[in-house]
Design an enzyme around this catalytic site. Structure first.
Site, PDB file in Angstrom:
ATOM      1  N   ILE A  25       0.933  -1.241   0.065  1.00  0.00           N
ATOM      2  CA  ILE A  25       0.028   0.007   0.037  1.00  0.00           C
ATOM      3  C   ILE A  25       0.865   1.325  -0.053  1.00  0.00           C
ATOM      4  O   ILE A  25       0.707   2.143  -0.968  1.00  0.00           O
ATOM      5  CB  ILE A  25      -0.886   0.000   1.252  1.00  0.00           C
ATOM      6  CG1 ILE A  25      -1.879  -1.027   1.181  1.00  0.00           C
ATOM      7  CG2 ILE A  25      -1.666   1.408   1.298  1.00  0.00           C
ATOM      8  CD1 ILE A  25      -2.935  -1.232   2.323  1.00  0.00           C
ATOM      9  N   GLU A 141      -4.918  -9.779  14.070  1.00  0.00           N
ATOM     10  CA  GLU A 141      -5.338  -8.283  14.523  1.00  0.00           C
ATOM     11  C   GLU A 141      -4.569  -7.313  14.014  1.00  0.00           C
ATOM     12  O   GLU A 141      -3.281  -7.692  13.806  1.00  0.00           O
ATOM     13  CB  GLU A 141      -5.260  -8.293  16.037  1.00  0.00           C
ATOM     14  CG  GLU A 141      -5.778  -7.009  16.638  1.00  0.00           C
ATOM     15  CD  GLU A 141      -5.210  -6.853  18.089  1.00  0.00           C
ATOM     16  OE1 GLU A 141      -6.492  -6.868  18.990  1.00  0.00           O
ATOM     17  OE2 GLU A 141      -4.225  -6.911  18.465  1.00  0.00           O
ATOM     18  N   ILE A 155       6.168   2.824  25.554  1.00  0.00           N
ATOM     19  CA  ILE A 155       6.533   3.180  26.819  1.00  0.00           C
ATOM     20  C   ILE A 155       5.641   2.563  27.785  1.00  0.00           C
ATOM     21  O   ILE A 155       6.368   1.983  28.682  1.00  0.00           O
ATOM     22  CB  ILE A 155       6.623   4.663  26.955  1.00  0.00           C
ATOM     23  CG1 ILE A 155       7.356   5.519  25.786  1.00  0.00           C
ATOM     24  CG2 ILE A 155       6.902   5.095  28.461  1.00  0.00           C
ATOM     25  CD1 ILE A 155       9.112   5.262  25.689  1.00  0.00           C
ATOM     26  N   GLU A 156       4.361   2.826  27.753  1.00  0.00           N
ATOM     27  CA  GLU A 156       3.486   2.309  28.675  1.00  0.00           C
ATOM     28  C   GLU A 156       3.722   0.655  28.669  1.00  0.00           C
ATOM     29  O   GLU A 156       3.610   0.069  29.886  1.00  0.00           O
ATOM     30  CB  GLU A 156       1.916   2.522  28.384  1.00  0.00           C
ATOM     31  CG  GLU A 156       1.219   2.384  29.559  1.00  0.00           C
ATOM     32  CD  GLU A 156       0.057   1.376  29.384  1.00  0.00           C
ATOM     33  OE1 GLU A 156      -0.577   1.040  30.198  1.00  0.00           O
ATOM     34  OE2 GLU A 156       0.320   0.527  28.420  1.00  0.00           O
TER      35      GLU A 156
HETATM   36  P1  0O2 Z   1       0.781  -7.698  23.136  1.00  0.00           P
HETATM   37  O1  0O2 Z   1       1.286  -8.863  22.318  1.00  0.00           O
HETATM   38  O2  0O2 Z   1       1.689  -7.556  24.194  1.00  0.00           O
HETATM   39  O3  0O2 Z   1       0.600  -6.678  22.611  1.00  0.00           O
HETATM   40  P2  0O2 Z   1      -7.321  -8.127  25.977  1.00  0.00           P
HETATM   41  O4  0O2 Z   1      -6.294  -8.720  24.879  1.00  0.00           O
HETATM   42  O5  0O2 Z   1      -8.049  -9.244  26.458  1.00  0.00           O
HETATM   43  O6  0O2 Z   1      -6.454  -7.274  26.890  1.00  0.00           O
HETATM   44  P3  0O2 Z   1      -9.226  -7.674  23.727  1.00  0.00           P
HETATM   45  O7  0O2 Z   1     -10.314  -7.062  23.721  1.00  0.00           O
HETATM   46  O8  0O2 Z   1      -9.219  -9.205  23.513  1.00  0.00           O
HETATM   47  O9  0O2 Z   1      -8.303  -7.230  25.287  1.00  0.00           O
HETATM   48  O10 0O2 Z   1      -8.137  -6.800  22.844  1.00  0.00           O
HETATM   49  P4  0O2 Z   1      -7.907  -5.517  22.695  1.00  0.00           P
HETATM   50  O11 0O2 Z   1      -7.868  -4.755  24.023  1.00  0.00           O
HETATM   51  O12 0O2 Z   1      -8.500  -4.821  21.409  1.00  0.00           O
HETATM   52  O13 0O2 Z   1      -6.288  -5.687  22.240  1.00  0.00           O
HETATM   53  C1  0O2 Z   1      -5.390  -5.992  23.095  1.00  0.00           C
HETATM   54  C2  0O2 Z   1      -4.080  -5.660  22.678  1.00  0.00           C
HETATM   55  O14 0O2 Z   1      -4.057  -4.074  22.358  1.00  0.00           O
HETATM   56  C3  0O2 Z   1      -2.774  -5.687  23.702  1.00  0.00           C
HETATM   57  O15 0O2 Z   1      -2.208  -7.103  23.343  1.00  0.00           O
HETATM   58  C4  0O2 Z   1      -2.036  -4.460  23.503  1.00  0.00           C
HETATM   59  O16 0O2 Z   1      -1.358  -4.716  22.181  1.00  0.00           O
HETATM   60  C5  0O2 Z   1      -2.968  -3.582  23.158  1.00  0.00           C
HETATM   61  N1  0O2 Z   1      -3.569  -2.777  24.148  1.00  0.00           N
HETATM   62  C6  0O2 Z   1      -4.485  -2.812  24.602  1.00  0.00           C
HETATM   63  N2  0O2 Z   1      -4.628  -1.790  25.782  1.00  0.00           N
HETATM   64  C7  0O2 Z   1      -3.559  -1.513  26.001  1.00  0.00           C
HETATM   65  C8  0O2 Z   1      -3.036  -0.326  26.833  1.00  0.00           C
HETATM   66  O17 0O2 Z   1      -3.711  -0.219  27.692  1.00  0.00           O
HETATM   67  N3  0O2 Z   1      -1.579  -0.078  26.753  1.00  0.00           N
HETATM   68  C9  0O2 Z   1      -0.853  -0.904  25.846  1.00  0.00           C
HETATM   69  N4  0O2 Z   1       0.427  -0.488  25.767  1.00  0.00           N
HETATM   70  N5  0O2 Z   1      -1.405  -1.646  24.747  1.00  0.00           N
HETATM   71  C10 0O2 Z   1      -2.791  -1.940  25.000  1.00  0.00           C
HETATM   72  P5  0O2 Z   1      -1.587  -7.842  24.464  1.00  0.00           P
HETATM   73  O18 0O2 Z   1      -2.472  -8.888  24.778  1.00  0.00           O
HETATM   74  O19 0O2 Z   1      -1.203  -7.129  25.441  1.00  0.00           O
HETATM   75  O20 0O2 Z   1      -0.340  -8.310  23.720  1.00  0.00           O
END
Ligand code: 0O2
Ligand code: 0O2
Length: 225
Positions: A25, A141, A155-156
């Protein structure tokens, strides 16, 4: 472990393929000399340790299964970074139109930020992978965010890792303020967006002409003079 390697193989292939397709893209916009909504792309297969943590959180059995493939939607994860907030809508519209993937869910954490301050646009897709045993459809995703949102999220994420999810109150507050500052930066950049886009187009046209005239090393020599 062999079972996991087999289970994860189509996810790995999907990440590799989607990275190339999404980079396409960017190349197409660049060829047409218009602003590209894609700055850069990263991708990864979720590490087994993170899959394990998620099965614990959701009280699921940690073994390759259809249930796991349905419930953990980010085993294949792609991230698209953009310069401007409105690039995100352009990318989402482009993805919805593609016929090599199907968008099945969208989560807008930009209009509705998470309590942590996290902002990003998430899309879940169905993606068909061709294997030697036929077609396997997997979920992946795609997270789409600006450079500022990405900076904050990285950072977070590191701080949460360091404090094992229990951030000290002081740091949580600072992160909330930093998230607002990142949001204001995006708003400010949006206001001068046309100016920035023009400057970037002008700069890349200049580089191309100079490269054609002097070659890459000639360009550097001229700049040093
Ligand atoms: P990784 O691989 O460490 O990134 P859940 O997965 O249960 O938390 P849900 O609804 O299944 O929630 O998925 P959501 O919230 O759409 O997406 C989850 C992913 O979004 C997370 O993956 C993060 O990559 C990102 N994310 C969501 N909330 C936050 C946040 O508060 N801070 C940061 N830095 N990233 C966030 P994972 O599971 O952490 O995996
Ligand atoms: P280009 O043309 O340099 O942008 P790969 O398999 O090599 O494509 P890999 O090994 O998974 O990618 O690396 P990663 O960390 O996922 O990064 C993917 C692309 O994003 C790489 O570009 C990085 O240079 C680029 N990237 C990572 N962080 C940043 C950043 O903060 N700013 C910018 N502008 N780019 C970043 P490529 O694929 O080499 O292509």
């Amino acid at each position: 472990m062999g079972q996991w390697s087999l289970f994860l193989q189509p996810y790995k292939q999907a990440v590799d393929e989607l990275k190339i397709k999404l980079k396409g893209i960017r190349s197409q916009y660049e060829l047409e000399d218009v602003h590209t909504p894609v700055e850069f792309i990263t991708g990864r297969v979720k590490p087994l340790a993170s899959i394990y943590d998620k099965t614990l959180e959701r009280e699921m059995v940690f073994e390759p299964s259809e249930q796991l493939a349905e419930e953990i939607q980010d085993i294949a994860g792609l991230r698209i970074m953009c310069q401007f907030v409105d690039d995100i809508a352009t990318i989402v519209a482009t993805l919805r139109k593609r016929n090599d993937l199907e968008v099945i869910e969208e989560r807008d954490y930009i209009s509705h930020k998470k309590p942590s301050g996290y902002r990003s646009y998430h899309i879940i897709i169905k993606y068909p992978v061709q294997t030697i045993h036929g077609e396997v459809t997997i979920l992946a995703e795609i997270q789409i965010r600006t450079l500022a949102m990405n900076f904050w999220a990285s950072i977070e994420h590191s701080l949460n890792y360091k404090y094992e999810g229990e951030l000290p109150t002081e740091i949580s507050h600072r992160l909330e303020r930093a998230a607002e500052a990142a949001f204001r930066l995006d708003e400010e950049m949006s206001l001068i967006r046309d100016e920035v886009k023009d400057a970037q187009m002008y700069f890349s046209a200049f580089k191309e002409t100079a490269n054609r005239r002097y070659g890459n090393s000639g360009m550097k020599e001229r700049r040093l003079k």
